[in-house]
Design a protein around this motif. Structure first.
Motif, PDB file in Angstrom:
ATOM      1  N   ALA A 211       0.839  -1.204   0.000  1.00 14.28           N
ATOM      2  CA  ALA A 211       0.000   0.000   0.000  1.00 14.28           C
ATOM      3  C   ALA A 211       0.873   1.253   0.000  1.00 14.28           C
ATOM      4  CB  ALA A 211      -0.926  -0.001   1.217  1.00 14.28           C
ATOM      5  N   LEU A 212       1.910   1.242   0.824  1.00  8.77           N
ATOM      6  CA  LEU A 212       2.777   2.421   0.910  1.00  8.77           C
ATOM      7  C   LEU A 212       3.498   2.684  -0.409  1.00  8.77           C
ATOM      8  CD1 LEU A 212       4.137   1.897   4.528  1.00  8.77           C
ATOM      9  CD2 LEU A 212       2.575   3.693   3.747  1.00  8.77           C
ATOM     10  N   GLN A 213       3.925   1.611  -1.075  1.00  7.11           N
ATOM     11  CA  GLN A 213       4.564   1.775  -2.403  1.00  7.11           C
ATOM     12  C   GLN A 213       3.592   2.402  -3.397  1.00  7.11           C
ATOM     13  OE1 GLN A 213       5.811  -2.118  -3.552  1.00  7.11           O
ATOM     14  NE2 GLN A 213       7.643  -2.085  -2.281  1.00  7.11           N
ATOM     15  N   ARG A 214       2.378   1.887  -3.396  1.00  9.23           N
ATOM     16  CA  ARG A 214       1.379   2.405  -4.350  1.00  9.23           C
ATOM     17  C   ARG A 214       1.025   3.861  -4.058  1.00  9.23           C
ATOM     18  NH1 ARG A 214      -2.247  -3.092  -5.096  1.00  9.23           N
ATOM     19  NH2 ARG A 214      -0.517  -4.206  -6.062  1.00  9.23           N
ATOM     20  N   LEU A 215       0.950   4.191  -2.792  1.00 11.73           N
ATOM     21  CA  LEU A 215       0.632   5.579  -2.428  1.00 11.73           C
ATOM     22  C   LEU A 215       1.749   6.516  -2.861  1.00 11.73           C
ATOM     23  CD1 LEU A 215      -0.948   4.835   1.043  1.00 11.73           C
ATOM     24  CD2 LEU A 215      -2.105   5.949  -0.868  1.00 11.73           C
ATOM     25  N   GLN A 216       2.980   6.052  -2.675  1.00 13.70           N
ATOM     26  CA  GLN A 216       4.132   6.865  -3.096  1.00 13.70           C
ATOM     27  C   GLN A 216       4.088   7.080  -4.613  1.00 13.70           C
ATOM     28  OE1 GLN A 216       7.958   5.131  -2.347  1.00 13.70           O
ATOM     29  NE2 GLN A 216       8.866   7.113  -1.876  1.00 13.70           N
ATOM     30  N   ALA A 217       3.733   6.022  -5.351  1.00 16.72           N
ATOM     31  CA  ALA A 217       3.652   6.126  -6.814  1.00 16.72           C
ATOM     32  C   ALA A 217       2.564   7.123  -7.232  1.00 16.72           C
ATOM     33  CB  ALA A 217       3.376   4.752  -7.416  1.00 16.72           C
ATOM     34  N   LEU A 218       1.534   7.227  -6.402  1.00 16.19           N
ATOM     35  CA  LEU A 218       0.454   8.188  -6.701  1.00 16.19           C
ATOM     36  C   LEU A 218       0.851   9.627  -6.385  1.00 16.19           C
ATOM     37  CD1 LEU A 218      -2.809   6.530  -5.273  1.00 16.19           C
ATOM     38  CD2 LEU A 218      -2.355   7.110  -7.661  1.00 16.19           C
ATOM     39  N   GLY A 219       1.936   9.790  -5.627  1.00 12.87           N
ATOM     40  CA  GLY A 219       2.395  11.137  -5.272  1.00 12.87           C
ATOM     41  C   GLY A 219       2.020  11.555  -3.861  1.00 12.87           C
ATOM     42  N   VAL A 220       1.459  10.622  -3.082  1.00 10.31           N
ATOM     43  CA  VAL A 220       1.136  10.935  -1.681  1.00 10.31           C
ATOM     44  C   VAL A 220       2.462  10.993  -0.918  1.00 10.31           C
ATOM     45  CG1 VAL A 220      -0.106  10.164   0.378  1.00 10.31           C
ATOM     46  CG2 VAL A 220      -1.065   9.722  -1.891  1.00 10.31           C
ATOM     47  N   ARG A 221       2.812  12.157  -0.352  1.00  7.65           N
ATOM     48  CA  ARG A 221       4.157  12.267   0.219  1.00  7.65           C
ATOM     49  C   ARG A 221       4.221  11.945   1.709  1.00  7.65           C
ATOM     50  NH1 ARG A 221       4.166  17.343   2.508  1.00  7.65           N
ATOM     51  NH2 ARG A 221       2.767  18.864   1.540  1.00  7.65           N
ATOM     52  N   GLU A 222       3.066  11.921   2.368  1.00  7.08           N
ATOM     53  CA  GLU A 222       3.060  11.582   3.796  1.00  7.08           C
ATOM     54  C   GLU A 222       1.868  10.689   4.094  1.00  7.08           C
ATOM     55  OE1 GLU A 222       4.786  15.491   5.222  1.00  7.08           O
ATOM     56  OE2 GLU A 222       3.425  14.942   6.854  1.00  7.08           O
ATOM     57  N   VAL A 223       2.111   9.574   4.777  1.00  5.65           N
ATOM     58  CA  VAL A 223       1.011   8.690   5.183  1.00  5.65           C
ATOM     59  C   VAL A 223       1.049   8.589   6.698  1.00  5.65           C
ATOM     60  CG1 VAL A 223      -0.014   6.405   4.968  1.00  5.65           C
ATOM     61  CG2 VAL A 223       1.215   7.393   3.019  1.00  5.65           C
ATOM     62  N   VAL A 224      -0.036   8.972   7.326  1.00  8.41           N
ATOM     63  CA  VAL A 224      -0.111   8.989   8.787  1.00  8.41           C
ATOM     64  C   VAL A 224      -1.148   7.946   9.189  1.00  8.41           C
ATOM     65  CG1 VAL A 224      -0.378  10.454  10.808  1.00  8.41           C
ATOM     66  CG2 VAL A 224       0.307  11.470   8.628  1.00  8.41           C
ATOM     67  N   ILE A 225      -0.692   6.885   9.842  1.00  8.77           N
ATOM     68  CA  ILE A 225      -1.582   5.757  10.144  1.00  8.77           C
ATOM     69  C   ILE A 225      -2.056   5.855  11.591  1.00  8.77           C
ATOM     70  CG2 ILE A 225      -1.808   3.247  10.134  1.00  8.77           C
ATOM     71  CD1 ILE A 225       0.641   3.203   8.211  1.00  8.77           C
TER      72      ILE A 225
END
Ligand code: ATP
Length: 316
Positions: A211-225
């Motif tokens: 999921a984190l890889q895919r989010l990075q590919a989408l351009g999401v620069r910060e993921v706060v879980i």
């Protein structure tokens, strides 16, 4: 100076007094309390002293006045909250199960909140807005989806940033087109704040790493879980930060995620690095659960500092 805008449902919450009680039993009801996920989020932002504004709708009734008066008193700009003469303010009814879960009955889709539309996004409403926060729970009507996507486009076109909390409820996922709309928002998100399986769900991933890889590919620069009573994590350009939960007595968990999100985004906009924003947000979520009522636990920096045992630091 940053200015944070959000849009969506403004409701009151009426809840059972104790765990295991049903709403129908005599003497059980507590409330109305100001509520609505975007309203709680933006109230938390304002309590931290960051300019904050909300776009939404209420009815011309006591419930609507209760929420807008609270928001205004806490510093939220409510000038873009429309008061509709022919609709009533929404309401949510909450009971608490013995297993720690909650059951909700919502009167929102047919309330004033369901009438929010793109026409409310006037230049005045968007003026000076440097950041937009979108709540997935708000996207329950086509007109609101259109409004949210337009707000995202306009804020980004003006050089602003976007955060996104899916805040999904199981029954919402059955709604046709909702997942596609959430993905559209996600593709334009800078800061993503999921909890539970929201991290993997929206990118169809089997595990957190994918999921984190895919989010990075989408351009999401910060993921706060958000991890409830287990604390929280942040994956950002500088690496990964984890924060242990603060030891508090949980009285009412509703609103913790919104207060956490409001504090995280406010701190980032104030210039705090991700790991510092995470510590404040973790404290905001923890303090939120110690108060009955979803918006009652929104905190000031002084209150958060007292919980963390440190001197408040409102600006980085
Ligand atoms: P909601 O949708 O009910 O607002 P959420 O699932 O979005 O909740 P949670 O993960 O429940 O959000 O809570 C957000 C954050 O608040 C957690 O990541 C944690 O930092 C803090 N928190 C929540 N519950 C507790 C608790 N019982 N003790 C300490 N901290 C908590």
């Amino acid at each position: 100076m940053p200015r944070i805008l959000t849009l969506g449902e403004i409701v009151v919450e009426i809840m059972a007094r104790d765990v295991g009680q049903s709403l129908g039993a005599p003497g059980v009801l507590l409330g109305p309390y100001p509520s609505g996920a975007p309203a709680i989020f933006i109230d938390q932002v304002a309590r931290l002293g960051v300019p904050a504004a909300l776009v939404g709708c209420v009815g011309d009734d006591a419930f609507g006045r209760l929420v807008t008066a609270r928001l205004a008193a806490d510093g939220v700009d409510v000038s873009a909250v429309a008061v509709l003469p022919d609709a009533t303010t929404g309401a949510a009814f909450v009971t608490y199960r013995g297993d720690g879960g909650r059951d909700f009955v919502f009167h929102i889709a047919d309330s004033a909140s369901g009438r929010l539309g793109a026409a409310q996004l006037s230049p005045q409403a968007l003026q000076g807005c440097t950041h937009l926060h979108v709540m997935g729970s708000s996207l329950f009507a086509p007109g609101i989806v259109e409004a949210a996507l337009r707000a995202v486009a306009q804020v980004r076109a003006a050089g602003g940033t976007v955060s996104f909390d899916p805040n999904l409820r199981q029954e919402m996922l059955a709604r046709a087109g909702l997942k596609a709309a959430l993905r559209q928002v996600l593709a334009q998100t800078d800061i993503f704040l999921p909890s539970g399986d929201e991290l993997t769900l929206l990118v169809d991933a089997e595990d957190e790493a994918t999921a984190l890889q895919r989010l990075q590919a989408l351009g999401v620069r910060e993921v706060v879980i958000k991890r409830g009573a287990a604390g929280a994590s942040c994956i950002h350009a500088g690496g990964r930060s984890d924060v242990a939960p603060l030891a508090v007595e949980e009285i009412d968990p509703t609103g913790a995620g919104d207060c956490f999100g409001g504090a995280y985004v406010a701190c980032r906009l104030l210039g705090h690095p991700p790991e510092e924003a995470l510590r404040w947000a973790n404290a905001a979520g923890a303090r939120a659960v110690t108060r009955r009522g979803p918006m009652e636990g929104a905190s000031t920096f002084t209150e958060l500092a007292a919980l963390l045992g440190r001197v408040p630091a409102p600006a980085a």
